[in-house]
Design an enzyme around this catalytic site. Structure first.
Site, PDB file in Angstrom:
ATOM      1  CB  SER A 241      -0.971   0.013   1.185  1.00 51.88           C
ATOM      2  OG  SER A 241      -0.298  -0.238   2.402  1.00 51.88           O
ATOM      3  CG  HIS A 271      -0.829  -5.242   2.038  1.00 54.14           C
ATOM      4  ND1 HIS A 271      -0.178  -5.081   3.226  1.00 54.14           N
ATOM      5  CD2 HIS A 271      -0.835  -4.005   1.458  1.00 54.14           C
ATOM      6  CE1 HIS A 271       0.209  -3.818   3.361  1.00 54.14           C
ATOM      7  NE2 HIS A 271      -0.178  -3.145   2.301  1.00 54.14           N
ATOM      8  CG  HIS A 317       6.130  -9.059   7.840  1.00 61.66           C
ATOM      9  ND1 HIS A 317       7.072  -8.252   7.255  1.00 61.66           N
ATOM     10  CD2 HIS A 317       5.025  -8.305   8.017  1.00 61.66           C
ATOM     11  CE1 HIS A 317       6.545  -7.040   7.094  1.00 61.66           C
ATOM     12  NE2 HIS A 317       5.303  -7.049   7.540  1.00 61.66           N
ATOM     13  NE  ARG A 326       2.682  -3.829  12.414  1.00 64.08           N
ATOM     14  CZ  ARG A 326       2.526  -3.921  11.082  1.00 64.08           C
ATOM     15  NH1 ARG A 326       1.977  -2.906  10.418  1.00 64.08           N
ATOM     16  NH2 ARG A 326       2.925  -4.998  10.442  1.00 64.08           N
ATOM     17  CG  ASP A 372      -3.147  -8.086   9.104  1.00 68.15           C
ATOM     18  OD1 ASP A 372      -3.624  -6.994   9.451  1.00 68.15           O
ATOM     19  OD2 ASP A 372      -2.411  -8.220   8.108  1.00 68.15           O
TER      20      ASP A 372
END
Ligand code: NMX
Ligand code: MLT
Length: 439
Positions: A241, A271, A317, A326, A372
């Site tokens: 992105s 993604h 990743h 995160r 995620d």
């Protein structure tokens, strides 16, 4: 100085000098080798872009302008002491590299409120789509409709001097960031709540107001939204992105066009869409084998997923080689606020079970969970259960990082992006000629 635009204007000459100095002093220094594997392997590891707002270390994870997530949580202003940081503070940090004061964050929050009005035709465009259109499709359609408001496009047409490009890009970026929560909330209420739209509450900060417009007024959901919108802002420049926004922007496409392009990349399942896929997959696990599963049963289920040629969403990743910080900060939020939630317990079990299986398979470079793997479980706990919507939340947050950088791309006068591509024949001939030289 409380005005972000004035602060950036003050920084521009100095940053331009910095770029000039780096170019003249180090312009011819090699940043590393490019191998054939890299060129045909998703350009992994090729250092090919300037990105100031954040930097990703494979072992440590993301630093926003040099600050880790725990440092941001400590140093950036929140609503209450010890609470989650305000995304407006992240925006100031990303755009300037400086930790803002409470007053600066307050002023930015008010500025965003004053820019938040969306023209009616944007809703008409969204309403023309079937409600079954994916929320990300509705988001990008809405952003494309907002493009009629681009100050950069108008100024460019009017013959703007290139030294001033960043100014209307700043205005477009702030207007877009300001309007995204209402646009995104409209899409949520339209698809899932029968079109019962909730108006903004001007007494609330950016994240809390967004949660409010979605229909969530629990203070802990507001805190979660502050955390969520802060940590998804930026992940250096090479992710799909961010890189797309930078690439499209390099053609001097305005911020609306550039951001919409980036969002179409975020909507891919490898993604940003992975957050929706994670929750769907966990729900499949629960409906197939129940929530009170043994680790053995879970292992069998993961093997089944892998055997069917699918990925385990939320794990792996392209750059990270450790658990995503995160993920960790979301886990800490869950341990504090929802330790007994059965879905959180399932996520914790997966944290235990998935990495050794992926490692044993021998091909996954990073077996650890990414951002995620955790976000959906927190959202569903507070009632936001419609997983197809999750990537929209990611997208609203990502605007702050990619548009901060886009302002600097134009302020620094970075050129149109145009890397070299090659055919198989070119690669073979090139390699043969090198072999000939070393033989
Ligand atoms: N489950 C199963 N296989 C995997 C996984 C996974 N979670 N992660 C990587 N692999 C496979 C990958 O498909 C590739 O297989 P093949 O050689 O057959 O093509 C092999 O392992 C090597 O891939 P890597 O070099 O480890 O990963 P790469 O850099 O190519 O891709 C991701 C990175 C993130 C796309 C990949 O790990 C993945 O598909 N993860 C699951 C989806 C996901 O969680 N994406 C979200 C990423 C974060 N975000 O928000 O963007
Ligand atoms: C992101 O936040 O953009 C993802 O973790 C993907 C990446 O960094 O490649």
């Amino acid at each position: 100085m409380q005005d972000l635009r004035a602060k950036i204007a003050e920084m521009v000459p100095e940053e331009r000098e910095k770029l000039k100095a780096i170019k003249s002093k180090y312009g011819k220094v090699s940043l590393g080798e490019t191998t054939v594997d890299m060129a045909i392997g998703g350009m992994r590891g090729i250092k090919g872009m300037l990105w100031e707002t954040s930097l990703l270390d494979p072992e440590e994870g993301i630093r926003f302008r040099g600050m880790s997530i725990p440092e941001c949580q400590k140093k950036l202003p929140g609503v209450k002491p010890g609470g989650e940081p305000l995304p407006e503070g992240f925006l100031w940090l990303l755009a300037t590299g400086e930790v803002p004061t409470k007053e600066q964050v307050q002023a930015l929050s008010e500025d965003l409120k004053s820019r938040s009005k969306i023209p009616g035709h944007v809703f008409d465009v969204i309403n023309a789509l079937p409600k079954t259109a994916h929320p990300m499709t509705q988001l990008t359609a809405g952003v494309m409709a907002l493009q009629t408001e681009s100050e950069f496009a108008k100024a460019y047409e009017g013959g703007l001097h290139k030294s001033k490009y960043w100014e209307p890009v700043y205005e477009d970026s702030m207007n877009l960031i300001a309007r995204l929560p209402e646009l995104a909330a409209y899409i949520y209420r339209r698809i899932y709540k029968g079109g019962d739209v909730i108006g903004a509450d001007s007494s609330l900060d950016y994240a809390a107001n967004f949660a409010h417009m979605l229909g969530f007024d629990d203070e802990l959901m507001h805190e979660l939204m502050r955390l969520y919108l802060s940590i998804h802002t930026d992940h250096e420049g090479g992710n799909v992105s961010a890189h797309t926004v930078h690439l499209v922007g390099s053609a001097l496409s305005d911020p609306y066009l550039s951001y919409a392009a980036g969002m179409n990349g975020l909507a891919g399942p490898l993604h940003g869409l992975a957050n929706q896929e994670v929750l769907r997959w966990i729900q499949d696990v629960v409906s197939d084998i129940g929530s009170e599963v043994s680790l053995e049963q879970l292992k069998d289920y993961i093997h089944k997923t892998l055997k069917s040629g699918r990925v385990v969403p939320g794990f792996g990743h392209a750059v990270l080689r450790k658990t995503d910080p995160r993920y960790i900060c979301q886990r800490e939020f869950a341990l504090k606020h929802l330790p007994d939630d059965p879905m959180f317990k399932m996520v914790s079990k997966l944290f235990e079970v998935v990495p050794p299986i992926l490692l044993a398979g021998g091909k996954v470079k990073n077996p650890w969970p990414n951002v995620d793997a955790h976000s959906g479980v927190l959202l569903q706990y507070y009632g936001l259960k419609e997983q197809n919507y999750y990537t929209v939340l990611f997208g609203v947050s990502r605007a702050m990082g990619v548009l901060s950088q886009l302002i600097w791309d134009r302020a620094l006068g970075l050129p149109i992006e145009r890397p070299k591509s090659m055919t198989f024949e070119y690669i073979e001939n090139f390699c043969k000629s090198k072999e000939g030289m070393t033989a």
